[in-house]
Design a protein around this motif. Structure first.
Motif, mmCIF file in Angstrom:
data_model
loop_
_atom_site.group_PDB
_atom_site.id
_atom_site.type_symbol
_atom_site.label_atom_id
_atom_site.label_comp_id
_atom_site.label_asym_id
_atom_site.label_seq_id
_atom_site.Cartn_x
_atom_site.Cartn_y
_atom_site.Cartn_z
ATOM 1 N N ARG A 1 43.172 38.461 42.042
ATOM 2 C CA ARG A 1 44.087 38.436 43.182
ATOM 3 C C ARG A 1 45.022 39.623 42.976
ATOM 4 N NH1 ARG A 1 45.490 32.965 44.785
ATOM 5 N NH2 ARG A 1 43.634 33.307 46.026
ATOM 6 N N SER B 1 45.849 35.146 52.273
ATOM 7 C CA SER B 1 47.273 34.952 52.499
ATOM 8 C C SER B 1 47.530 34.748 53.996
ATOM 9 C CB SER B 1 48.055 36.173 51.992
ATOM 10 O OG SER B 1 47.934 37.246 52.917
ATOM 11 N N THR C 1 48.095 41.267 49.779
ATOM 12 C CA THR C 1 47.356 40.716 48.648
ATOM 13 C C THR C 1 45.920 40.460 49.063
ATOM 14 O OG1 THR C 1 49.362 39.616 47.860
ATOM 15 C CG2 THR C 1 47.279 38.814 46.987
ATOM 16 N N ASP D 1 41.973 39.146 47.459
ATOM 17 C CA ASP D 1 41.121 38.673 46.379
ATOM 18 C C ASP D 1 39.964 39.655 46.273
ATOM 19 O OD1 ASP D 1 42.845 36.554 46.233
ATOM 20 O OD2 ASP D 1 41.421 35.054 46.961
ATOM 21 N N ASN E 1 41.300 38.207 52.344
ATOM 22 C CA ASN E 1 42.743 38.063 52.501
ATOM 23 C C ASN E 1 43.017 36.599 52.808
ATOM 24 O OD1 ASN E 1 45.425 38.040 53.130
ATOM 25 N ND2 ASN E 1 45.310 39.557 54.758
ATOM 26 N N HIS F 1 34.494 32.855 45.276
ATOM 27 C CA HIS F 1 35.657 32.643 44.403
ATOM 28 C C HIS F 1 35.289 31.782 43.185
ATOM 29 C CE1 HIS F 1 37.846 33.960 48.016
ATOM 30 N NE2 HIS F 1 38.783 34.337 47.162
#
Length: 173
Positions: free
Chosen positions: A94, A115, A65, A67, A113, A82
């Motif tokens: 996302r 995550s 995943t 952004d 990233n 963001h």
């Protein structure tokens, strides 16, 4: 008659150092209008918002995943991209596998990233030659053991038409 490229998985020239791991699939040159890479994006990596005066880029998420952002915000701020908002109210996307980010010349863009798992993307840059930037940057990161002078990174980025708008983690994008 010209010859194309046929590569099995994992093939290509690896450009690696300072946290960057990119596999160059198609290099720039007489026959290639774009440079094409497969890039591993480590957890926590944020390239920061930046813009290219002349170049176009395409990012396609293969695994994980990311952004993604590609628009001119109502107001450019130096903080976290963001928080940026487009004139139509859009914010970052996302995106998982199959998500695409196309960036025309002059369009602010970023990816991250956030995550806790690695991500992988296909990346194309036109005009070709982005591998030269990656090679210069990884050489600097190796030479400075991953702690380069920010001015040195900025000079490399500017030489390759990368104008940073917000902070970045290592400047590897």
């Amino acid at each position: 008659m010209s010859t194309g490229a046929m590569l099995p998985p994992g093939a290509g020239r690896v450009i690696e150092g300072g946290g960057l791991h990119a596999t160059l699939k198609v290099a720039g040159g007489d026959s290639a209008l774009t440079s094409t890479f497969e890039i591993d994006i480590a957890p926590g990596f944020d390239v920061g918002a930046h813009v290219h005066t002349h170049g176009e880029e395409l990012f396609y998420v293969l695994e994980g995943t990311l952004d993604l952002l590609a628009f001119e915000p109502v107001k450019r701020t130096e903080g976290d991209w963001h928080d940026w908002v487009s004139p139509t109210g859009q914010q970052f996307l996302r995106g998982g596998p199959g998500s695409l980010l196309f960036v025309p010349a002059g369009c602010p863009h970023a990816f991250a990233n956030l995550s806790n798992r690695p991500a992988k993307m296909l990346f194309q840059s036109a005009p070709s030659g982005h591998e030269d930037y990656f090679e210069e940057l990884t050489a600097l990161l190796k030479e400075t053991e991953g702690k380069p002078d920010s001015g040195a990174v900025q000079r490399i980025r500017e030489r390759h038409d990368i104008h940073q708008l917000t902070g970045f983690d290592g400047g590897r994008g």
